[in-house]
Design a protein around this motif. Sequence first.
Motif, PDB file in Angstrom:
ATOM      1  N   GLY A  53       0.780  -1.236   0.000  1.00  9.49           N
ATOM      2  CA  GLY A  53       0.000   0.000   0.000  1.00  9.49           C
ATOM      3  C   GLY A  53       0.804   1.274   0.000  1.00  9.49           C
ATOM      4  N   ASP A  54       2.137   1.184  -0.131  1.00  3.48           N
ATOM      5  CA  ASP A  54       2.967   2.390  -0.113  1.00  3.48           C
ATOM      6  C   ASP A  54       2.773   3.174  -1.415  1.00  3.48           C
ATOM      7  OD1 ASP A  54       5.352   3.870   1.189  1.00  3.48           O
ATOM      8  OD2 ASP A  54       6.015   3.502  -0.873  1.00  3.48           O
ATOM      9  N   ALA A  55       2.229   4.388  -1.313  1.00  2.00           N
ATOM     10  CA  ALA A  55       1.871   5.162  -2.507  1.00  2.00           C
ATOM     11  C   ALA A  55       3.090   5.583  -3.305  1.00  2.00           C
ATOM     12  CB  ALA A  55       1.052   6.388  -2.099  1.00  2.00           C
ATOM     13  N   SER A  56       4.167   5.980  -2.631  1.00  2.96           N
ATOM     14  CA  SER A  56       5.372   6.388  -3.338  1.00  2.96           C
ATOM     15  C   SER A  56       5.937   5.242  -4.164  1.00  2.96           C
ATOM     16  CB  SER A  56       6.421   6.889  -2.330  1.00  2.96           C
ATOM     17  OG  SER A  56       7.624   7.227  -2.993  1.00  2.96           O
ATOM     18  N   SER A  57       5.930   4.036  -3.597  1.00  2.13           N
ATOM     19  CA  SER A  57       6.420   2.872  -4.333  1.00  2.13           C
ATOM     20  C   SER A  57       5.522   2.556  -5.521  1.00  2.13           C
ATOM     21  CB  SER A  57       6.510   1.656  -3.413  1.00  2.13           C
ATOM     22  OG  SER A  57       7.492   1.876  -2.415  1.00  2.13           O
ATOM     23  N   LYS A  58       4.218   2.769  -5.366  1.00  6.18           N
ATOM     24  CA  LYS A  58       3.310   2.558  -6.500  1.00  6.18           C
ATOM     25  C   LYS A  58       3.658   3.505  -7.644  1.00  6.18           C
ATOM     26  CE  LYS A  58      -0.814   0.591  -4.367  1.00  6.18           C
ATOM     27  NZ  LYS A  58      -2.279   0.658  -4.250  1.00  6.18           N
ATOM     28  N   ALA A  59       3.957   4.753  -7.317  1.00  2.00           N
ATOM     29  CA  ALA A  59       4.322   5.712  -8.359  1.00  2.00           C
ATOM     30  C   ALA A  59       5.617   5.291  -9.051  1.00  2.00           C
ATOM     31  CB  ALA A  59       4.475   7.101  -7.753  1.00  2.00           C
ATOM     32  N   GLN A  60       6.609   4.876  -8.263  1.00  2.00           N
ATOM     33  CA  GLN A  60       7.885   4.471  -8.844  1.00  2.00           C
ATOM     34  C   GLN A  60       7.743   3.192  -9.665  1.00  2.00           C
ATOM     35  OE1 GLN A  60      11.114   4.507  -5.878  1.00  2.00           O
ATOM     36  NE2 GLN A  60       9.853   5.882  -4.679  1.00  2.00           N
ATOM     37  N   LEU A  61       6.954   2.249  -9.165  1.00  2.00           N
ATOM     38  CA  LEU A  61       6.758   1.009  -9.900  1.00  2.00           C
ATOM     39  C   LEU A  61       5.949   1.261 -11.171  1.00  2.00           C
ATOM     40  CD1 LEU A  61       7.228  -2.033  -9.948  1.00  2.00           C
ATOM     41  CD2 LEU A  61       5.140  -2.319  -8.594  1.00  2.00           C
ATOM     42  N   GLY A  62       4.965   2.147 -11.088  1.00  2.62           N
ATOM     43  CA  GLY A  62       4.213   2.509 -12.283  1.00  2.62           C
ATOM     44  C   GLY A  62       5.116   3.105 -13.353  1.00  2.62           C
ATOM     45  N   LEU A  63       6.026   3.975 -12.935  1.00  2.14           N
ATOM     46  CA  LEU A  63       6.991   4.549 -13.875  1.00  2.14           C
ATOM     47  C   LEU A  63       7.858   3.460 -14.482  1.00  2.14           C
ATOM     48  CD1 LEU A  63       8.438   6.994 -15.145  1.00  2.14           C
ATOM     49  CD2 LEU A  63       9.816   7.146 -13.064  1.00  2.14           C
ATOM     50  N   ALA A  64       8.279   2.495 -13.662  1.00  2.00           N
ATOM     51  CA  ALA A  64       9.110   1.400 -14.166  1.00  2.00           C
ATOM     52  C   ALA A  64       8.371   0.595 -15.231  1.00  2.00           C
ATOM     53  CB  ALA A  64       9.532   0.498 -13.010  1.00  2.00           C
ATOM     54  N   TYR A  65       7.084   0.306 -15.012  1.00  3.28           N
ATOM     55  CA  TYR A  65       6.315  -0.445 -16.005  1.00  3.28           C
ATOM     56  C   TYR A  65       6.106   0.379 -17.282  1.00  3.28           C
ATOM     57  CZ  TYR A  65       5.129  -4.401 -12.983  1.00  3.28           C
ATOM     58  OH  TYR A  65       5.192  -5.530 -12.206  1.00  3.28           O
ATOM     59  N   LEU A  66       5.967   1.678 -17.148  1.00  2.17           N
ATOM     60  CA  LEU A  66       5.769   2.524 -18.323  1.00  2.17           C
ATOM     61  C   LEU A  66       7.033   2.639 -19.159  1.00  2.17           C
ATOM     62  CD1 LEU A  66       3.618   5.289 -16.634  1.00  2.17           C
ATOM     63  CD2 LEU A  66       2.900   3.937 -18.605  1.00  2.17           C
ATOM     64  N   THR A  67       8.190   2.590 -18.513  1.00  5.05           N
ATOM     65  CA  THR A  67       9.466   2.776 -19.210  1.00  5.05           C
ATOM     66  C   THR A  67      10.239   1.472 -19.365  1.00  5.05           C
ATOM     67  OG1 THR A  67      10.540   3.341 -17.105  1.00  5.05           O
ATOM     68  CG2 THR A  67       9.675   5.160 -18.425  1.00  5.05           C
ATOM     69  N   ALA A  68       9.658   0.359 -18.914  1.00  4.29           N
ATOM     70  CA  ALA A  68      10.323  -0.957 -18.979  1.00  4.29           C
ATOM     71  C   ALA A  68      11.696  -0.903 -18.322  1.00  4.29           C
ATOM     72  CB  ALA A  68      10.422  -1.442 -20.419  1.00  4.29           C
ATOM     73  N   SER A  69      11.768  -0.297 -17.140  1.00  6.52           N
ATOM     74  CA  SER A  69      13.026  -0.168 -16.399  1.00  6.52           C
ATOM     75  C   SER A  69      13.066  -1.206 -15.289  1.00  6.52           C
ATOM     76  CB  SER A  69      13.149   1.239 -15.797  1.00  6.52           C
ATOM     77  OG  SER A  69      13.106   2.216 -16.802  1.00  6.52           O
ATOM     78  N   GLY A  70      13.799  -2.294 -15.519  1.00 12.41           N
ATOM     79  CA  GLY A  70      13.924  -3.342 -14.523  1.00 12.41           C
ATOM     80  C   GLY A  70      12.764  -4.307 -14.491  1.00 12.41           C
ATOM     81  N   VAL A  71      11.711  -4.009 -15.261  1.00 15.25           N
ATOM     82  CA  VAL A  71      10.542  -4.887 -15.367  1.00 15.25           C
ATOM     83  C   VAL A  71      10.088  -4.879 -16.821  1.00 15.25           C
ATOM     84  CG1 VAL A  71       9.742  -4.505 -12.992  1.00 15.25           C
ATOM     85  CG2 VAL A  71       8.950  -2.988 -14.824  1.00 15.25           C
ATOM     86  N   PRO A  72       9.361  -5.918 -17.257  1.00 14.15           N
ATOM     87  CA  PRO A  72       8.813  -5.874 -18.626  1.00 14.15           C
ATOM     88  C   PRO A  72       7.827  -4.708 -18.754  1.00 14.15           C
ATOM     89  CG  PRO A  72       8.696  -8.095 -17.694  1.00 14.15           C
ATOM     90  CD  PRO A  72       9.054  -7.187 -16.569  1.00 14.15           C
ATOM     91  N   GLY A  73       7.836  -4.072 -19.909  1.00 16.49           N
ATOM     92  CA  GLY A  73       6.909  -2.967 -20.125  1.00 16.49           C
ATOM     93  C   GLY A  73       5.470  -3.404 -20.007  1.00 16.49           C
ATOM     94  N   ASN A  74       4.675  -2.629 -19.275  1.00 17.39           N
ATOM     95  CA  ASN A  74       3.249  -2.925 -19.098  1.00 17.39           C
ATOM     96  C   ASN A  74       2.544  -1.586 -18.856  1.00 17.39           C
ATOM     97  OD1 ASN A  74       0.671  -3.733 -18.263  1.00 17.39           O
ATOM     98  ND2 ASN A  74       1.441  -5.572 -17.250  1.00 17.39           N
ATOM     99  N   PRO A  75       2.261  -0.850 -19.932  1.00 20.80           N
ATOM    100  CA  PRO A  75       1.687   0.485 -19.765  1.00 20.80           C
ATOM    101  C   PRO A  75       0.375   0.520 -18.997  1.00 20.80           C
ATOM    102  CG  PRO A  75       2.502   0.207 -21.996  1.00 20.80           C
ATOM    103  CD  PRO A  75       2.573  -1.140 -21.350  1.00 20.80           C
TER     104      PRO A  75
END
Length: 362
Positions: A53-75
């Motif tokens: 439930g950590d909101a900051s981590s959700k924002a960072q993870l969302g950015l990672a999925y959008l940019t395929a940084s360290g995770v497969p891209g999943n817009p």
Amino acid sequence: MSSSPRVGRNKPCNCGSGKRFKHCCGALSPADVSDRGPGRGAAAGMRRRSASGDASSKAQLGLAYLTASGVPGNPDLGIKLVDEAAAAGDPQGAALAATIRATSLWRERDWPSALDYLAKAAEAGHRPSQSALQIVAAGPEAIPAKSEAWQLLRAGIDLQEWLAPAPFELLCESPPIRSIDKFISVAACNWLVDQVRGRLQRSTIYDKRTGGSVVDERRINSQSDLGLENMGLLTFLIRARIAVLLNRSDEAMEIPKVLHYASGETFAPHYDYLTPDEPAYAQELAQRGQRAETFLIYLNDDYDGGETSFTDLGWMHRGAKGGALWFDNLDVAGEPDPNTRHAGLPPSNGEKWLFSQWVRDR
């Protein structure tokens, strides 16, 4: 930090990826779970905190999925996580939500919603969004007010000011070279420079052998891309302003760059177009088209020298802060024009900052 609940290996992973646990977070070894730096380990840490439930981590993870940084891209998942972070009051989440809605990369552009999120990010204390909202509210040329009445600033925004074609002066007919006075405000220039401080790297050129990029002594200045994490709504609004003037979609635009020239640094004479008879460029030209136009915005003017020199024309230009230079790289038949060869001359005193936007012909 609370840990996420244990799940069965064949159950959906509780990070929200939609994958089974054994193919997602469960596939990572303990050594992969790190909170430092980009990559797989950092993504694993963000997944666990996001699931708790950590909101900051959700924002960072969302950015990672959008940019395929360290995770497969999943817009779709990236946007979902960013929106959840914004709804929870996370400043970065709101700023990213504004940026996402200011582009048509993943969904239809929605300026009203983007501006609403920008105001939300400003209210949450996101400093780049606060200054961006003041700049956008003032219009493309005016000095922004110091007001912190974020919702009042949002309500007073007139996008038509930004999206009206800017007047330009034709400096050369062949090749067409134009200048624009006060294309963006001094404050917008300062904002763009602030977005790349600490991110500069040595500039590169295209490698004719591979089609990739390579460091070369012909170009010794530095640069930084404006990526999704630091582009912000304001950059997309500036790109939309460019698109109106060029009568092109901003989907034809490459990732914008901020260029930096320290005293003595230069970019030797070169063409911005890709030489069509080089085999290494064939695939890119087929997929993305030719670089049809170059658009430069001068982000400062407190330096000596540093002109943009059109070598074969015997002509140079140096713009005032906020002014722009726009030229075609192709002739009227759509073929590369060798008369567009130009150089970034070195500042003899001080440093030069430029916003650079290349535009493809498709």
